[in-house]
Write an enzyme that holds these catalytic residues in place. Structure first.
Site, PDB file in Angstrom:
ATOM      1  N   LYS A  22       0.842  -1.207   0.000  1.00 23.61           N
ATOM      2  CA  LYS A  22       0.000   0.000   0.000  1.00 23.61           C
ATOM      3  C   LYS A  22       0.873   1.252   0.000  1.00 23.61           C
ATOM      4  O   LYS A  22       0.642   2.176  -0.792  1.00 23.61           O
ATOM      5  CB  LYS A  22      -0.879   0.000   1.256  1.00 23.61           C
ATOM      6  CG  LYS A  22      -1.554   1.324   1.567  1.00 23.61           C
ATOM      7  CD  LYS A  22      -2.437   1.258   2.785  1.00 23.61           C
ATOM      8  CE  LYS A  22      -1.739   1.562   4.061  1.00 23.61           C
ATOM      9  NZ  LYS A  22      -1.468   2.973   4.361  1.00 23.61           N
ATOM     10  N   ASN A  23       1.886   1.254   0.856  1.00 27.01           N
ATOM     11  CA  ASN A  23       2.655   2.498   1.023  1.00 27.01           C
ATOM     12  C   ASN A  23       3.678   2.718  -0.074  1.00 27.01           C
ATOM     13  O   ASN A  23       4.256   3.807  -0.165  1.00 27.01           O
ATOM     14  CB  ASN A  23       3.303   2.532   2.412  1.00 27.01           C
ATOM     15  CG  ASN A  23       2.243   2.646   3.509  1.00 27.01           C
ATOM     16  OD1 ASN A  23       1.075   2.932   3.230  1.00 27.01           O
ATOM     17  ND2 ASN A  23       2.626   2.381   4.740  1.00 27.01           N
ATOM     18  N   CYS A 116      -5.576  12.142  12.686  1.00 28.49           N
ATOM     19  CA  CYS A 116      -6.359  10.905  12.732  1.00 28.49           C
ATOM     20  C   CYS A 116      -6.163  10.334  14.132  1.00 28.49           C
ATOM     21  O   CYS A 116      -5.513  10.942  14.983  1.00 28.49           O
ATOM     22  CB  CYS A 116      -5.874   9.938  11.650  1.00 28.49           C
ATOM     23  SG  CYS A 116      -4.231   9.302  11.971  1.00 28.49           S
ATOM     24  N   ARG A 121      -0.696  14.483  12.698  1.00 21.97           N
ATOM     25  CA  ARG A 121      -0.298  14.294  11.293  1.00 21.97           C
ATOM     26  C   ARG A 121      -0.160  15.625  10.524  1.00 21.97           C
ATOM     27  O   ARG A 121      -0.793  15.843   9.499  1.00 21.97           O
ATOM     28  CB  ARG A 121      -1.278  13.387  10.554  1.00 21.97           C
ATOM     29  CG  ARG A 121      -1.722  12.130  11.251  1.00 21.97           C
ATOM     30  CD  ARG A 121      -0.692  11.027  11.382  1.00 21.97           C
ATOM     31  NE  ARG A 121      -0.141  10.525  10.159  1.00 21.97           N
ATOM     32  CZ  ARG A 121      -0.618   9.471   9.477  1.00 21.97           C
ATOM     33  NH1 ARG A 121      -1.706   8.875   9.887  1.00 21.97           N
ATOM     34  NH2 ARG A 121      -0.029   9.058   8.383  1.00 21.97           N
ATOM     35  N   PRO A 122       0.608  16.582  11.000  1.00 21.09           N
ATOM     36  CA  PRO A 122       0.778  17.855  10.277  1.00 21.09           C
ATOM     37  C   PRO A 122       1.490  17.641   8.935  1.00 21.09           C
ATOM     38  O   PRO A 122       2.049  16.577   8.688  1.00 21.09           O
ATOM     39  CB  PRO A 122       1.658  18.679  11.217  1.00 21.09           C
ATOM     40  CG  PRO A 122       2.395  17.674  12.026  1.00 21.09           C
ATOM     41  CD  PRO A 122       1.475  16.501  12.189  1.00 21.09           C
ATOM     42  N   ILE A 123       1.459  18.655   8.075  1.00 26.27           N
ATOM     43  CA  ILE A 123       2.170  18.552   6.782  1.00 26.27           C
ATOM     44  C   ILE A 123       3.167  19.704   6.625  1.00 26.27           C
ATOM     45  O   ILE A 123       3.541  20.063   5.503  1.00 26.27           O
ATOM     46  CB  ILE A 123       1.185  18.517   5.594  1.00 26.27           C
ATOM     47  CG1 ILE A 123       0.328  19.778   5.536  1.00 26.27           C
ATOM     48  CG2 ILE A 123       0.325  17.261   5.606  1.00 26.27           C
ATOM     49  CD1 ILE A 123      -0.459  19.920   4.229  1.00 26.27           C
ATOM     50  N   LEU A 125       6.296  19.838   7.033  1.00 28.52           N
ATOM     51  CA  LEU A 125       7.541  19.471   6.333  1.00 28.52           C
ATOM     52  C   LEU A 125       7.310  19.343   4.822  1.00 28.52           C
ATOM     53  O   LEU A 125       8.184  19.673   4.014  1.00 28.52           O
ATOM     54  CB  LEU A 125       8.103  18.163   6.911  1.00 28.52           C
ATOM     55  CG  LEU A 125       8.523  18.244   8.385  1.00 28.52           C
ATOM     56  CD1 LEU A 125       8.897  16.850   8.914  1.00 28.52           C
ATOM     57  CD2 LEU A 125       9.675  19.211   8.586  1.00 28.52           C
ATOM     58  N   ASP A 305       4.397   0.794  12.172  1.00 27.84           N
ATOM     59  CA  ASP A 305       3.172   0.140  11.690  1.00 27.84           C
ATOM     60  C   ASP A 305       3.022  -1.288  12.212  1.00 27.84           C
ATOM     61  O   ASP A 305       1.945  -1.868  12.095  1.00 27.84           O
ATOM     62  CB  ASP A 305       3.131   0.134  10.160  1.00 27.84           C
ATOM     63  CG  ASP A 305       2.991   1.547   9.617  1.00 27.84           C
ATOM     64  OD1 ASP A 305       3.212   1.738   8.411  1.00 27.84           O
ATOM     65  OD2 ASP A 305       2.682   2.460  10.405  1.00 27.84           O
ATOM     66  N   ARG A 397      -8.704  -0.899   4.743  1.00 23.38           N
ATOM     67  CA  ARG A 397      -7.983   0.207   4.070  1.00 23.38           C
ATOM     68  C   ARG A 397      -6.608  -0.267   3.621  1.00 23.38           C
ATOM     69  O   ARG A 397      -6.029   0.242   2.682  1.00 23.38           O
ATOM     70  CB  ARG A 397      -7.788   1.380   5.035  1.00 23.38           C
ATOM     71  CG  ARG A 397      -8.991   2.255   5.197  1.00 23.38           C
ATOM     72  CD  ARG A 397      -8.638   3.524   5.911  1.00 23.38           C
ATOM     73  NE  ARG A 397      -7.551   4.244   5.237  1.00 23.38           N
ATOM     74  CZ  ARG A 397      -7.106   5.423   5.650  1.00 23.38           C
ATOM     75  NH1 ARG A 397      -7.607   5.979   6.735  1.00 23.38           N
ATOM     76  NH2 ARG A 397      -6.139   6.051   5.008  1.00 23.38           N
TER      77      ARG A 397
HETATM   78  C1  EPZ Z   1       3.975   7.036   6.224  1.00 23.37           C
HETATM   79  O1  EPZ Z   1       3.145   8.032   6.809  1.00 23.37           O
HETATM   80  C2  EPZ Z   1       3.106   5.796   6.139  1.00 23.37           C
HETATM   81  N1  EPZ Z   1       1.941   6.042   5.291  1.00 23.37           N
HETATM   82  C3  EPZ Z   1       2.647   5.406   7.546  1.00 23.37           C
HETATM   83  O2  EPZ Z   1       1.892   4.209   7.435  1.00 23.37           O
HETATM   84  C4  EPZ Z   1       3.869   5.137   8.401  1.00 23.37           C
HETATM   85  O3  EPZ Z   1       3.470   4.835   9.717  1.00 23.37           O
HETATM   86  C5  EPZ Z   1       4.765   6.384   8.416  1.00 23.37           C
HETATM   87  O4  EPZ Z   1       5.105   6.745   7.062  1.00 23.37           O
HETATM   88  C6  EPZ Z   1       6.050   6.156   9.190  1.00 23.37           C
HETATM   89  O5  EPZ Z   1       6.758   5.101   8.636  1.00 23.37           O
HETATM   90  C7  EPZ Z   1       2.090   5.989   3.947  1.00 23.37           C
HETATM   91  O6  EPZ Z   1       3.160   5.763   3.422  1.00 23.37           O
HETATM   92  C8  EPZ Z   1       0.848   6.228   3.136  1.00 23.37           C
HETATM   93  P1  EPZ Z   1       5.812  10.578   8.366  1.00 23.37           P
HETATM   94  P2  EPZ Z   1       3.634   9.587   6.831  1.00 23.37           P
HETATM   95  O7  EPZ Z   1       5.620  11.801   7.544  1.00 23.37           O
HETATM   96  O8  EPZ Z   1       4.312   9.905   5.558  1.00 23.37           O
HETATM   97  C9  EPZ Z   1       5.432  13.832  11.755  1.00 23.37           C
HETATM   98  C10 EPZ Z   1       0.039   2.816   7.727  1.00 23.37           C
HETATM   99  O9  EPZ Z   1      -0.441   2.289   8.743  1.00 23.37           O
HETATM  100  N2  EPZ Z   1       5.347  14.785  10.634  1.00 23.37           N
HETATM  101  O10 EPZ Z   1       7.136   9.876   8.341  1.00 23.37           O
HETATM  102  O11 EPZ Z   1       2.487  10.407   7.248  1.00 23.37           O
HETATM  103  C11 EPZ Z   1       4.154  13.023  11.897  1.00 23.37           C
HETATM  104  O12 EPZ Z   1       3.193  13.735  12.650  1.00 23.37           O
HETATM  105  C12 EPZ Z   1       0.493   4.256   7.788  1.00 23.37           C
HETATM  106  O13 EPZ Z   1       0.212   2.246   6.625  1.00 23.37           O
HETATM  107  C13 EPZ Z   1       5.414  16.149  10.899  1.00 23.37           C
HETATM  108  O14 EPZ Z   1       5.545  16.561  12.050  1.00 23.37           O
HETATM  109  O15 EPZ Z   1       4.709   9.510   8.006  1.00 23.37           O
HETATM  110  C14 EPZ Z   1       4.606  11.770  12.594  1.00 23.37           C
HETATM  111  O16 EPZ Z   1       4.673  12.005  13.980  1.00 23.37           O
HETATM  112  C15 EPZ Z   1       0.243   4.902   9.143  1.00 23.37           C
HETATM  113  N3  EPZ Z   1       5.304  17.030   9.864  1.00 23.37           N
HETATM  114  C16 EPZ Z   1       6.019  11.564  12.038  1.00 23.37           C
HETATM  115  O17 EPZ Z   1       6.411  12.833  11.481  1.00 23.37           O
HETATM  116  C17 EPZ Z   1       5.138  16.605   8.565  1.00 23.37           C
HETATM  117  O18 EPZ Z   1       5.058  17.461   7.656  1.00 23.37           O
HETATM  118  C18 EPZ Z   1       6.090  10.485  10.961  1.00 23.37           C
HETATM  119  O19 EPZ Z   1       5.371  10.943   9.874  1.00 23.37           O
HETATM  120  C19 EPZ Z   1       5.069  15.225   8.323  1.00 23.37           C
HETATM  121  C20 EPZ Z   1       5.179  14.324   9.365  1.00 23.37           C
END
Ligand code: EPZ
Length: 422
Positions: A22-23, A116, A121-123, A125, A305, A397
């Site tokens: 999926k990812n 969620c 889950r901020p964006i 970055l 995960d 999902r």
């Molecule tokens: C990806 O999510 C995966 N999803 C997640 O899998 C996975 O848990 C995660 O990476 C970590 O490996 C997909 O690939 C679709 P991150 P992502 O950005 O990209 C913080 C599943 O169950 N952060 O590495 O959202 C964030 O809040 C899902 O399949 C910021 O602060 O993960 C979190 O605490 C769940 N600002 C941490 O970083 C940002 O702009 C990790 O987030 C982005 C993230």
């Protein structure tokens, strides 16, 4: 919401194949917008998140089809730049379209994906990286308006190796003007697969899997055509199910070397595993040792995960185990449901202490997010009597055939529609 019913205490045994990742597929689907033509991606799982991404691409004018695992995305008629709000709420990965839309259209309209159950889950970055490449953003009532006359290569240095933000930066940089250097980037296998895929489309990328990725922007890319890898998190989930039931299963198509940190813990618990002619044989019958301390980390550390499914296994092992969740601030919501089944887990901040070996008893529990739902399945397989898992749409999902797969391994499982997966 549909429910799954499981009669526990049947050791799993047999061989199972693993769905596509999926990812890995979600960012590759977003990359289809970077080329005119028909993208073909194979071994694609028929899961909610893939359908949502197809819906977004279709709302942007693409023609999508998914049959027997073969996804096609025809972007010839694509012209839109507005991501429908209904999808943004359903799937955070919708923000991965920002990079390709800015690269190809010079503009994008989306919404803050919102948090969620597992975290805010901020964006920030994602937006930081795209601004570095020349994009500007305007916000109005949760809506994000993004513009970029021409993306230009830049030096991006992440304060945290975010998977999604790294993917967005790569998707925006591959056709930007000039050189881009992404420092402190994510190193997950999904990043490596995205870079391989983009390179097959004509992108110039180096360094994937390390802390620094270098990209030389090219004028155009050709439509991709690739098979995605098996889902490493699904493999880990199934191995947890085998350990929780003290069973022994064979994975017919395991990914290469993407689960080392998980397998190390699997062995510490008493599980045994080996590879033979491309298959992964996992014997959970010797699962008996608690894990004094484990913490999640970015790749190649223990994957967040698999933290919840592993916790479910640890509740079946007598003795004290402890887990620290370093990635998401709220990934212990599932503890409440596990304790309803007779587990003894106490949470303090980012740490959970598991007093394993208590008798798990089937009851009605509720899934509220994907991997927590998978953990409930693992616990139900090890519980006495019948467990009913409500909210199983969260599980679907990310897991394409989890009920059928577990049934093929000997589990007694059915959906509330009375569909017994025998
Ligand atoms: C990806 O999510 C995966 N999803 C997640 O899998 C996975 O848990 C995660 O990476 C970590 O490996 C997909 O690939 C679709 P991150 P992502 O950005 O990209 C913080 C599943 O169950 N952060 O590495 O959202 C964030 O809040 C899902 O399949 C910021 O602060 O993960 C979190 O605490 C769940 N600002 C941490 O970083 C940002 O702009 C990790 O987030 C982005 C993230």
């Amino acid at each position: 919401m549909s429910a799954i019913q499981i009669q526990g205490l049947r050791p799993l045994k047999g061989t199972v194949g693993i769905q596509g990742s999926k990812n890995a597929v979600l960012p590759m689907m977003a990359a289809s917008l970077l080329a005119d033509g028909v993208t073909v991606i194979r071994h694609v799982p028929e899961i909610e998140d893939v359908f949502s991404m197809m819906g977004i691409l279709e709302s942007l004018g693409c023609k999508c089809s998914l049959e027997k695992g073969v996804l096609t995305v025809d972007t010839k008629a694509a012209s839109g730049h507005r991501i429908p709000e209904e999808y943004v709420g359903k799937m955070r990965s919708s923000c991965l379209l920002l990079g390709p839309l800015l690269a190809g259209r010079g503009e994008a309209v989306t919404y803050y994906p919102g948090g969620c159950v597992i975290g805010k889950r901020p964006i920030d970055l994602h937006l930081y990286a795209l601004k570095r490449l020349g994009a500007s953003f305007f916000e109005a009532g949760g809506m994000i308006l993004a513009r970029a006359d021409r993306l230009r290569g830049a030096r991006i240095r992440f304060s945290y190796p975010s998977v999604g933000a790294t993917e967005n930066a790569i998707l925006a940089a591959v056709t930007a003007e000039g050189e881009t250097e992404i420092e402190n980037c994510a190193r997950e296998p999904e990043i490596v697969w995205l870079c391989r895929y983009l390179r097959s489309m004509g992108a110039e990328i180096q360094g994937e899997g390390t802390h620094c990725i270098r990209i030389t922007g090219v004028k155009e890319l050709k439509a991709g055509n690739m098979q995605i890898p098996p889902d490493r998190i699904v493999v880990g989930t199934y191995l947890c199910a085998a350990a929780a039931t003290r069973g022994k299963i064979t994975i017919s198509n395991p990914p290469e070397g993407e689960l080392d940190a998980f397998l190390e813990v699997y062995g510490k618990m008493g599980g045994q595993y080996n590879r033979r002619s491309g298959k992964l044989i996992a014997d959970g019958s010797g699962t008996a040792f608690p894990v004094p301390f484990l913490e999640t980390d970015t790749y190649p550390g223990f994957p967040t995960d698999l933290q919840s499914p592993l916790m479910a296994v640890l509740t079946t092992i007598p003795g004290k185990s402890r887990i620290r969740e370093n990635i998401f601030e709220n990934r212990f919501r599932i503890v409440e449901e596990l304790n309803k089944m007779g587990a003894s887990v106490a949470v303090s901040g980012r740490e959970a202490s598991i007093q394993g070996g208590t008798c798990l008893r089937g009851c009605t529990v509720r899934a509220r997010e994907l991997r927590g739902g998978a953990a409930l399945l693992v616990a139900a397989l090890a519980a006495q009597g019948e467990t009913v898992i409500e909210g199983c749409s969260f599980i679907y999902r990310g897991y394409e055939h989890i009920c059928e797969d577990l049934a093929s391994l000997g589990a007694q499982i059915e959906e509330d529609t009375g569909t017994a997966f025998l």
